[in-house]
Structure formats: structure tokens, C-alpha cells
Motif scaffolding. Sequence first.
Motif, mmCIF file in Angstrom:
data_model
loop_
_atom_site.group_PDB
_atom_site.id
_atom_site.type_symbol
_atom_site.label_atom_id
_atom_site.label_comp_id
_atom_site.label_asym_id
_atom_site.label_seq_id
_atom_site.Cartn_x
_atom_site.Cartn_y
_atom_site.Cartn_z
ATOM 1 N N GLN A 188 19.781 41.438 55.829
ATOM 2 C CA GLN A 188 20.686 41.012 54.786
ATOM 3 C C GLN A 188 20.172 39.256 54.736
ATOM 4 O OE1 GLN A 188 24.534 41.004 56.068
ATOM 5 N NE2 GLN A 188 24.258 40.103 58.175
ATOM 6 N N GLY A 189 20.888 38.512 53.868
ATOM 7 C CA GLY A 189 20.429 37.453 53.716
ATOM 8 C C GLY A 189 19.074 36.713 53.147
ATOM 9 N N PRO A 190 18.690 35.435 52.962
ATOM 10 C CA PRO A 190 17.404 35.150 52.363
ATOM 11 C C PRO A 190 16.375 35.995 53.119
ATOM 12 C CG PRO A 190 18.991 33.295 53.280
ATOM 13 C CD PRO A 190 19.348 34.508 53.699
ATOM 14 N N VAL A 191 15.426 35.994 51.894
ATOM 15 C CA VAL A 191 14.072 36.857 52.481
ATOM 16 C C VAL A 191 13.205 36.045 53.361
ATOM 17 C CG1 VAL A 191 11.919 37.811 51.904
ATOM 18 C CG2 VAL A 191 14.161 38.443 50.694
ATOM 19 N N PHE A 192 13.287 34.401 52.797
ATOM 20 C CA PHE A 192 12.375 33.492 53.496
ATOM 21 C C PHE A 192 13.444 32.762 54.551
ATOM 22 C CE2 PHE A 192 10.150 34.293 49.336
ATOM 23 C CZ PHE A 192 8.994 34.308 49.897
ATOM 24 N N GLN A 193 13.069 33.146 55.636
ATOM 25 C CA GLN A 193 13.586 32.390 57.000
ATOM 26 C C GLN A 193 12.643 31.669 57.924
ATOM 27 O OE1 GLN A 193 16.137 35.691 58.717
ATOM 28 N NE2 GLN A 193 17.123 36.139 56.632
ATOM 29 N N SER A 194 13.290 30.906 58.517
ATOM 30 C CA SER A 194 12.521 30.252 59.667
ATOM 31 C C SER A 194 12.819 31.330 60.789
ATOM 32 C CB SER A 194 13.243 28.888 60.187
ATOM 33 O OG SER A 194 14.661 29.125 60.468
ATOM 34 N N GLN A 195 12.095 30.854 62.138
ATOM 35 C CA GLN A 195 12.147 31.595 63.372
ATOM 36 C C GLN A 195 13.399 31.924 63.586
ATOM 37 O OE1 GLN A 195 9.374 30.265 65.896
ATOM 38 N NE2 GLN A 195 7.541 30.985 64.883
ATOM 39 N N ASN A 196 14.352 30.935 63.656
ATOM 40 C CA ASN A 196 15.857 31.175 64.048
ATOM 41 C C ASN A 196 16.719 31.869 63.205
ATOM 42 O OD1 ASN A 196 16.181 29.279 62.212
ATOM 43 N ND2 ASN A 196 16.824 27.512 63.722
ATOM 44 N N GLY A 197 16.016 32.212 62.134
ATOM 45 C CA GLY A 197 16.986 32.886 61.085
ATOM 46 C C GLY A 197 17.576 32.142 59.968
ATOM 47 N N THR A 198 17.574 30.543 60.054
ATOM 48 C CA THR A 198 18.046 29.845 59.022
ATOM 49 C C THR A 198 16.844 30.039 57.824
ATOM 50 O OG1 THR A 198 17.106 28.076 59.966
ATOM 51 C CG2 THR A 198 19.149 28.439 60.568
ATOM 52 N N PRO A 199 17.597 29.634 56.425
ATOM 53 C CA PRO A 199 16.684 29.398 55.588
ATOM 54 C C PRO A 199 15.575 28.700 55.648
ATOM 55 C CG PRO A 199 19.290 29.556 54.686
ATOM 56 C CD PRO A 199 19.073 29.338 56.155
ATOM 57 N N LEU A 200 14.428 29.026 55.126
ATOM 58 C CA LEU A 200 13.290 28.167 55.126
ATOM 59 C C LEU A 200 13.516 26.864 54.723
ATOM 60 C CD1 LEU A 200 10.396 28.427 56.226
ATOM 61 C CD2 LEU A 200 9.432 29.117 53.956
ATOM 62 N N SER A 201 13.172 25.764 55.150
ATOM 63 C CA SER A 201 13.440 24.413 54.667
ATOM 64 C C SER A 201 12.217 24.082 53.881
ATOM 65 C CB SER A 201 13.687 23.503 56.029
ATOM 66 O OG SER A 201 12.292 23.287 56.492
ATOM 67 N N ARG A 202 12.538 23.021 53.059
ATOM 68 C CA ARG A 202 11.364 22.494 52.165
ATOM 69 C C ARG A 202 10.282 21.732 53.168
ATOM 70 N NH1 ARG A 202 10.512 20.526 46.996
ATOM 71 N NH2 ARG A 202 12.385 21.327 46.448
ATOM 72 N N VAL A 203 10.856 21.223 53.978
ATOM 73 C CA VAL A 203 9.806 20.391 54.731
ATOM 74 C C VAL A 203 8.596 21.512 55.458
ATOM 75 C CG1 VAL A 203 9.155 19.438 57.145
ATOM 76 C CG2 VAL A 203 11.082 18.461 55.440
ATOM 77 N N VAL A 204 9.161 22.708 55.954
ATOM 78 C CA VAL A 204 8.144 23.709 56.467
ATOM 79 C C VAL A 204 7.596 24.511 55.392
ATOM 80 C CG1 VAL A 204 8.334 26.112 57.685
ATOM 81 C CG2 VAL A 204 9.758 24.216 58.431
ATOM 82 N N ALA A 205 8.186 24.748 54.399
ATOM 83 C CA ALA A 205 7.282 25.485 53.125
ATOM 84 C C ALA A 205 6.491 24.485 52.929
ATOM 85 C CB ALA A 205 8.415 25.614 52.111
ATOM 86 N N HIS A 206 6.719 23.263 52.329
ATOM 87 C CA HIS A 206 5.503 22.309 52.088
ATOM 88 C C HIS A 206 4.286 22.410 53.203
ATOM 89 C CE1 HIS A 206 3.833 18.793 50.198
ATOM 90 N NE2 HIS A 206 3.589 18.246 51.150
ATOM 91 N N ARG A 207 4.842 22.198 54.393
ATOM 92 C CA ARG A 207 3.846 21.933 55.420
ATOM 93 C C ARG A 207 2.730 23.483 55.390
ATOM 94 N NH1 ARG A 207 6.652 21.561 60.307
ATOM 95 N NH2 ARG A 207 6.529 23.810 60.647
ATOM 96 N N ASN A 208 3.624 24.548 55.237
ATOM 97 C CA ASN A 208 2.577 25.782 55.522
ATOM 98 C C ASN A 208 1.682 25.975 54.227
ATOM 99 O OD1 ASN A 208 4.160 26.516 57.676
ATOM 100 N ND2 ASN A 208 5.501 27.921 56.876
ATOM 101 N N ILE A 209 2.237 25.473 53.011
ATOM 102 C CA ILE A 209 1.462 25.367 51.752
ATOM 103 C C ILE A 209 0.348 24.572 51.808
ATOM 104 C CG2 ILE A 209 1.404 25.187 49.288
ATOM 105 C CD1 ILE A 209 4.316 26.058 49.231
ATOM 106 N N ARG A 210 0.483 23.182 52.341
ATOM 107 C CA ARG A 210 -0.452 22.340 52.479
ATOM 108 C C ARG A 210 -1.613 22.791 53.518
ATOM 109 N NH1 ARG A 210 1.868 16.613 54.363
ATOM 110 N NH2 ARG A 210 2.013 18.084 56.160
ATOM 111 N N GLY A 211 -1.042 23.652 54.736
ATOM 112 C CA GLY A 211 -2.261 24.116 55.512
ATOM 113 C C GLY A 211 -2.997 25.138 54.892
#
Length: 267
Positions: A188-211
Motif C-alpha cells: 500500500q501507499g506510494p510506489v516510489f519510496q525511500s529506504q525508510n518507507g517515506t515518499p521519495l523526496s525531490r532531492v533524492v529523485a533529482h540526485r538519482n536521475i543526475r547520476g
Amino acid sequence: MEKTMLPPQIERFLAAQREKGCQEATLSQYRNILFSLCNSMAPGEELTAETGRRWRKSLDQSGLAPRTVNVRISVWNRFVEFLRQPEWQMDDFHRDLGKDHPQLTREEYLQLLSTARQMGKEQTYLLIKTVGGAGVRMRELPELTVNAVEQGTLCIRAANDTRTRKVSIPACLQKELLNFIHRRKITQGPVFQSQNGTPLSRVVAHRNIRGVGRNAKVPENKANLRCLSQLYDNTQADIRANAALLFQRAYDQIMEHEQLTVGWDLR
């Protein structure tokens, strides 16, 4: 001014620009923008200055980048000047554009996906495809839940609760997301989550795409969420413009056939 037959006038405008030395790539951009304008008009509507103002307002509300809106205004100004209606031109360009955000090409988008897959970055691969391929905004990602993916439709209600934006999840993406959900055991909940189960943040999303962009050799100022969203918007606009052109050509053929059958003899 008589009722405006936009497509023929557009073709005459493009022909005039070609005679002035305009490159084919630029002419193609002009054509797509002007047929997008045509598609925004009601059947039989007369082209007026108000048409331009209304179109401009819809561009601002569509989420397009300010620089993209400016390009469309410039094309409108060229077109109405060709129609000898310079008083219809608009000069309210977006002035404060901030940092330059060039447009991500379709080839670069595919390179991002290919590289993310080669790197084993499945979540980033799906993020790139969800934003750039399905048009989901970063702020809307928390609404992309397990249930929404299963339904194949994402419904986002505006903050003022007055309207709802519906996003259809393409079947190929839906299949990939469901597979991802099953293997990650997300119930349940958002598909895109961080390791602790919270919704993926813009900062992390941007960093991953930039990588991924660095490995894909896509310029850093293109490998970002904004350019992915802009790619989706521009692709949709191009498709609508091309569909409008095909529709007009099909209708013109019907009229020409009927003219041969029951047209008034002008001899």
C-alpha cells in the motif's frame, strides 16, 4: 476580417519563411506550434487578437516552462505579422527565466532509460519513465499508489478541490510498475519510496536521475525532473498538432470530393 482558414494560411506562412531561408527544423517547429494553436480554437472560430490572448493563458496554465511559452509567443507574433495584423502581437514575454533549461531530446530520454537499466537502477528507470513518459509531476508522485497502478489511472485533485487531473498509466509502464511493486513487496501507499518507507523526496529523485545522466553522457542541465516533464508536454503538443493536421487534411478531401459531385459550375 473574413473567417480564417488557418491551415492554408499556415502553409503560406511557412512557404514565405522558407523563401527567407528558414531551416526545415525551424519550419517544423513553427508548423507544430501553429497547428497546436489551431487545435485550441473552436470549430469555425475567427482568428482574432483575443484568440492569441486566450491561447497564451492556456499555455501559462499548461505547466510549460516559461522559455517554451516565449517561443510559442514569438511564433504567434511572426504569424500575425504575416497576416498583416501587427496589432495582435503580444509583448508580455516571461522576462525572469532564471537558469537556462535546454530541452531534453527523445534520444537523450531513451539513453537515460537504457543507462538506468544497464546500471540496475530500477527505481530510477521507472521514475524517469513515469515523469517523462506518463507525465506524472514530481509533486504528484505520492498519489501514485499501489491501488492507482492497479487501476491504471492516477487521479490528482487540485489543492482548492475544484478540479481533478487524470493521468492514464500506459500499459507497458503499468506492467513494469506492478512487477516492481510485487518484488519490493509494497502492499500500500506510494510506489516510489525511500529506504525508510517515506515518499521519495525531490532531492533524492533529482540526485538519482543526475547520476544516471552522468553515465548516459546526457548534460547535467538536461538530466532533471523539469526537463523530463517538459519533454512529455512537448511530445503531447506535437502529437496533438499532427493529429489536427491529419484531421484538417481528411476534411479537406471530403469537401473536394463533394465539390466534384455537387459543386457550382464556375465556368
